[in-house]
Motif scaffolding. Structure first.
Motif, PDB file in Angstrom:
ATOM      1  N   THR A 111     -97.837 100.890 -32.257  1.00  0.00           N
ATOM      2  CA  THR A 111     -97.898 101.123 -33.736  1.00  0.00           C
ATOM      3  C   THR A 111     -97.219 100.155 -34.338  1.00  0.00           C
ATOM      4  OG1 THR A 111     -97.762 103.555 -33.370  1.00  0.00           O
ATOM      5  CG2 THR A 111     -97.129 102.784 -35.554  1.00  0.00           C
ATOM      6  N   ALA A 112     -97.863  99.723 -35.531  1.00  0.00           N
ATOM      7  CA  ALA A 112     -97.226  98.465 -36.399  1.00  0.00           C
ATOM      8  C   ALA A 112     -97.103  98.629 -37.747  1.00  0.00           C
ATOM      9  CB  ALA A 112     -97.913  97.182 -36.061  1.00  0.00           C
ATOM     10  N   SER A 113     -96.208  98.411 -38.501  1.00  0.00           N
ATOM     11  CA  SER A 113     -96.252  98.816 -40.082  1.00  0.00           C
ATOM     12  C   SER A 113     -96.011  97.203 -40.657  1.00  0.00           C
ATOM     13  CB  SER A 113     -95.201  99.609 -40.385  1.00  0.00           C
ATOM     14  OG  SER A 113     -93.931  99.138 -39.826  1.00  0.00           O
ATOM     15  N   TRP A 114     -95.852  96.221 -39.927  1.00  0.00           N
ATOM     16  CA  TRP A 114     -95.838  94.961 -40.438  1.00  0.00           C
ATOM     17  C   TRP A 114     -96.999  94.103 -40.334  1.00  0.00           C
ATOM     18  CZ3 TRP A 114     -90.498  92.800 -39.127  1.00  0.00           C
ATOM     19  CH2 TRP A 114     -89.231  93.715 -39.727  1.00  0.00           C
ATOM     20  N   GLY A 115     -97.649  93.218 -40.960  1.00  0.00           N
ATOM     21  CA  GLY A 115     -98.772  92.574 -40.901  1.00  0.00           C
ATOM     22  C   GLY A 115     -99.512  92.261 -42.191  1.00  0.00           C
ATOM     23  N   GLY A 116    -100.390  91.497 -42.206  1.00  0.00           N
ATOM     24  CA  GLY A 116    -101.243  91.549 -43.395  1.00  0.00           C
ATOM     25  C   GLY A 116    -102.694  90.788 -43.166  1.00  0.00           C
ATOM     26  N   MET A 117    -103.381  90.756 -44.127  1.00  0.00           N
ATOM     27  CA  MET A 117    -104.753  90.021 -44.240  1.00  0.00           C
ATOM     28  C   MET A 117    -104.890  89.143 -45.234  1.00  0.00           C
ATOM     29  SD  MET A 117    -107.318  93.374 -43.853  1.00  0.00           S
ATOM     30  CE  MET A 117    -106.426  94.862 -42.701  1.00  0.00           C
ATOM     31  N   GLY A 118    -105.784  88.070 -45.252  1.00  0.00           N
ATOM     32  CA  GLY A 118    -106.193  86.985 -46.277  1.00  0.00           C
ATOM     33  C   GLY A 118    -107.111  86.292 -45.760  1.00  0.00           C
ATOM     34  N   VAL A 119    -106.800  84.991 -46.388  1.00  0.00           N
ATOM     35  CA  VAL A 119    -107.568  83.787 -46.129  1.00  0.00           C
ATOM     36  C   VAL A 119    -106.958  82.633 -45.768  1.00  0.00           C
ATOM     37  CG1 VAL A 119    -109.485  82.244 -46.861  1.00  0.00           C
ATOM     38  CG2 VAL A 119    -109.563  84.560 -47.512  1.00  0.00           C
ATOM     39  N   LEU A 120    -107.097  81.843 -44.606  1.00  0.00           N
ATOM     40  CA  LEU A 120    -106.320  80.593 -44.244  1.00  0.00           C
ATOM     41  C   LEU A 120    -107.455  79.850 -43.561  1.00  0.00           C
ATOM     42  CD1 LEU A 120    -103.429  79.447 -43.894  1.00  0.00           C
ATOM     43  CD2 LEU A 120    -103.329  80.781 -41.766  1.00  0.00           C
ATOM     44  N   TRP A 121    -107.238  78.665 -43.837  1.00  0.00           N
ATOM     45  CA  TRP A 121    -108.181  77.638 -42.927  1.00  0.00           C
ATOM     46  C   TRP A 121    -109.563  78.012 -43.502  1.00  0.00           C
ATOM     47  CZ3 TRP A 121    -104.743  79.526 -38.750  1.00  0.00           C
ATOM     48  CH2 TRP A 121    -103.472  78.828 -38.875  1.00  0.00           C
ATOM     49  N   ASN A 122    -110.172  78.555 -44.641  1.00  0.00           N
ATOM     50  CA  ASN A 122    -111.139  78.977 -45.058  1.00  0.00           C
ATOM     51  C   ASN A 122    -111.829  80.111 -44.239  1.00  0.00           C
ATOM     52  OD1 ASN A 122    -111.237  76.907 -47.278  1.00  0.00           O
ATOM     53  ND2 ASN A 122    -111.842  75.356 -45.803  1.00  0.00           N
ATOM     54  N   THR A 123    -111.092  80.787 -43.280  1.00  0.00           N
ATOM     55  CA  THR A 123    -111.376  81.942 -42.666  1.00  0.00           C
ATOM     56  C   THR A 123    -110.631  82.933 -43.075  1.00  0.00           C
ATOM     57  OG1 THR A 123    -111.545  80.043 -40.821  1.00  0.00           O
ATOM     58  CG2 THR A 123    -111.289  82.477 -40.065  1.00  0.00           C
ATOM     59  N   ASP A 124    -111.465  84.312 -42.935  1.00  0.00           N
ATOM     60  CA  ASP A 124    -110.725  85.529 -43.020  1.00  0.00           C
ATOM     61  C   ASP A 124    -110.186  85.999 -42.007  1.00  0.00           C
ATOM     62  OD1 ASP A 124    -112.184  85.955 -45.314  1.00  0.00           O
ATOM     63  OD2 ASP A 124    -113.966  86.774 -44.400  1.00  0.00           O
ATOM     64  N   VAL A 125    -108.690  86.078 -42.205  1.00  0.00           N
ATOM     65  CA  VAL A 125    -107.715  86.304 -40.951  1.00  0.00           C
ATOM     66  C   VAL A 125    -106.928  87.469 -41.354  1.00  0.00           C
ATOM     67  CG1 VAL A 125    -107.625  83.986 -40.537  1.00  0.00           C
ATOM     68  CG2 VAL A 125    -105.959  84.877 -42.123  1.00  0.00           C
ATOM     69  N   VAL A 126    -106.348  88.067 -40.261  1.00  0.00           N
ATOM     70  CA  VAL A 126    -105.123  89.002 -40.075  1.00  0.00           C
ATOM     71  C   VAL A 126    -103.851  88.388 -39.557  1.00  0.00           C
ATOM     72  CG1 VAL A 126    -106.649  91.047 -39.888  1.00  0.00           C
ATOM     73  CG2 VAL A 126    -105.593  89.676 -37.967  1.00  0.00           C
ATOM     74  N   PHE A 127    -102.755  88.780 -39.921  1.00  0.00           N
ATOM     75  CA  PHE A 127    -101.418  88.467 -39.199  1.00  0.00           C
ATOM     76  C   PHE A 127    -101.025  89.606 -38.481  1.00  0.00           C
ATOM     77  CE2 PHE A 127     -99.438  88.522 -43.180  1.00  0.00           C
ATOM     78  CZ  PHE A 127     -97.959  88.987 -42.895  1.00  0.00           C
ATOM     79  N   ALA A 128    -100.531  89.458 -37.279  1.00  0.00           N
ATOM     80  CA  ALA A 128     -99.860  90.688 -36.843  1.00  0.00           C
ATOM     81  C   ALA A 128     -98.554  89.988 -35.990  1.00  0.00           C
ATOM     82  CB  ALA A 128    -100.669  91.647 -35.616  1.00  0.00           C
ATOM     83  N   VAL A 129     -97.548  90.860 -36.093  1.00  0.00           N
ATOM     84  CA  VAL A 129     -96.284  90.615 -35.470  1.00  0.00           C
ATOM     85  C   VAL A 129     -95.968  91.260 -34.373  1.00  0.00           C
ATOM     86  CG1 VAL A 129     -95.472  89.132 -37.058  1.00  0.00           C
ATOM     87  CG2 VAL A 129     -94.826  91.399 -37.349  1.00  0.00           C
ATOM     88  N   VAL A 130     -95.400  90.783 -33.172  1.00  0.00           N
ATOM     89  CA  VAL A 130     -95.028  91.519 -31.964  1.00  0.00           C
ATOM     90  C   VAL A 130     -93.835  91.031 -31.346  1.00  0.00           C
ATOM     91  CG1 VAL A 130     -95.788  92.527 -29.647  1.00  0.00           C
ATOM     92  CG2 VAL A 130     -97.556  92.083 -31.507  1.00  0.00           C
ATOM     93  N   ARG A 131     -92.884  91.934 -31.129  1.00  0.00           N
ATOM     94  CA  ARG A 131     -91.819  91.392 -30.439  1.00  0.00           C
ATOM     95  C   ARG A 131     -91.861  91.198 -29.093  1.00  0.00           C
ATOM     96  NH1 ARG A 131     -86.981  93.153 -33.940  1.00  0.00           N
ATOM     97  NH2 ARG A 131     -87.715  94.393 -35.631  1.00  0.00           N
ATOM     98  N   PRO A 132     -91.075  90.175 -28.312  1.00  0.00           N
ATOM     99  CA  PRO A 132     -91.487  89.784 -26.914  1.00  0.00           C
ATOM    100  C   PRO A 132     -90.837  90.994 -26.045  1.00  0.00           C
ATOM    101  CG  PRO A 132     -90.591  87.918 -27.898  1.00  0.00           C
ATOM    102  CD  PRO A 132     -90.449  89.148 -28.958  1.00  0.00           C
ATOM    103  N   SER A 133     -90.080  91.799 -26.705  1.00  0.00           N
ATOM    104  CA  SER A 133     -89.554  93.047 -25.826  1.00  0.00           C
ATOM    105  C   SER A 133     -90.752  94.196 -25.488  1.00  0.00           C
ATOM    106  CB  SER A 133     -88.201  93.768 -26.214  1.00  0.00           C
ATOM    107  OG  SER A 133     -88.560  94.029 -27.778  1.00  0.00           O
ATOM    108  N   ARG A 134     -91.702  94.039 -26.368  1.00  0.00           N
ATOM    109  CA  ARG A 134     -92.719  94.997 -26.403  1.00  0.00           C
ATOM    110  C   ARG A 134     -94.000  94.966 -25.459  1.00  0.00           C
ATOM    111  NH1 ARG A 134     -92.819  98.489 -31.104  1.00  0.00           N
ATOM    112  NH2 ARG A 134     -94.217  99.732 -29.679  1.00  0.00           N
ATOM    113  N   TYR A 135     -94.192  96.003 -24.880  1.00  0.00           N
ATOM    114  CA  TYR A 135     -95.073  95.680 -23.344  1.00  0.00           C
ATOM    115  C   TYR A 135     -96.476  95.136 -24.052  1.00  0.00           C
ATOM    116  CZ  TYR A 135     -98.000  97.448 -19.323  1.00  0.00           C
ATOM    117  OH  TYR A 135     -98.786  97.436 -18.563  1.00  0.00           O
ATOM    118  N   THR A 136     -96.807  95.465 -25.273  1.00  0.00           N
ATOM    119  CA  THR A 136     -98.143  95.002 -25.741  1.00  0.00           C
ATOM    120  C   THR A 136     -98.147  93.354 -26.029  1.00  0.00           C
ATOM    121  OG1 THR A 136     -98.391  97.190 -27.009  1.00  0.00           O
ATOM    122  CG2 THR A 136     -99.440  95.054 -27.558  1.00  0.00           C
ATOM    123  N   TYR A 137     -96.918  92.804 -26.061  1.00  0.00           N
ATOM    124  CA  TYR A 137     -96.706  91.313 -26.055  1.00  0.00           C
ATOM    125  C   TYR A 137     -97.330  90.693 -25.169  1.00  0.00           C
ATOM    126  CZ  TYR A 137     -94.235  86.784 -26.146  1.00  0.00           C
ATOM    127  OH  TYR A 137     -93.855  85.682 -26.428  1.00  0.00           O
TER     128      TYR A 137
END
Length: 168
Positions: A39-65
């Protein structure tokens, strides 16, 4: 029968501030038989490098990392309010210790570049373009450091949106 239809990113009518920050999402990476979600509640969506993108953040301590590091694709799944308890469970339990997806009552789907969930109302499948570790020396506002009392800084993943699926 597929319960989803693919839409163009320009057709997504979603308040990302509410969907990510208040309603939460599941970040998922891996392949059938070996994947994890969180589960995450930090992140975003937008346009970068003329591309539709998302950004997500994950801590290295998380198994999902581990899965985000290993895999080229990941997904963001958004749910209705009736799944808040399932998202709370997925945010407090580790996939190292239990099969949290089945215990949360969710059914993973593997017909896209990254796993997503049958119960989602929106799934966004992404291809990793860039990663960067959060560097505390770059904080311009020193109060940001309060989010990291253990020094466990996130890694940011920027992903190109490859597919947006919405529930029919």
């Amino acid at each position: 029968m597929n319960k989803f239809v693919e839409i163009d990113p320009l057709m997504l009518e979603e308040n990302v501030f509410r969907s990510i920050g208040r309603d939460w999402m599941l970040l998922t990476a891996g392949k059938e038989g070996k994947y994890n979600t969180m589960t995450a509640s930090w992140g975003g969506m937008g346009v970068l490098w003329n591309t539709d993108v998302v950004f997500a953040v994950v801590r290295p301590s998380r198994y999902t990392y581990e899965f985000f590091e290993r895999e080229r694709h990941f997904s963001l799944s958004f749910f209705g309010n009736s799944f808040k308890r399932a998202l709370q469970f997925c945010g407090t339990q580790s996939g190292r210790d239990c099969d949290k997806v089945s215990e949360a009552g969710l059914l993973p789907l593997f017909d896209a570049p990254a796993p997503y969930f049958n119960e989602a109302r929106i799934a966004i499948c992404c291809k990793k373009l860039y990663t960067q570790d959060i560097d505390p020396e770059k904080f311009l506002d020193p109060t940001i450091a309060s989010h990291y009392p253990n020094g466990d800084y996130h890694r940011m993943y920027i992903g190109e949106i490859k597919k947006i699926l919405v529930r029919k």
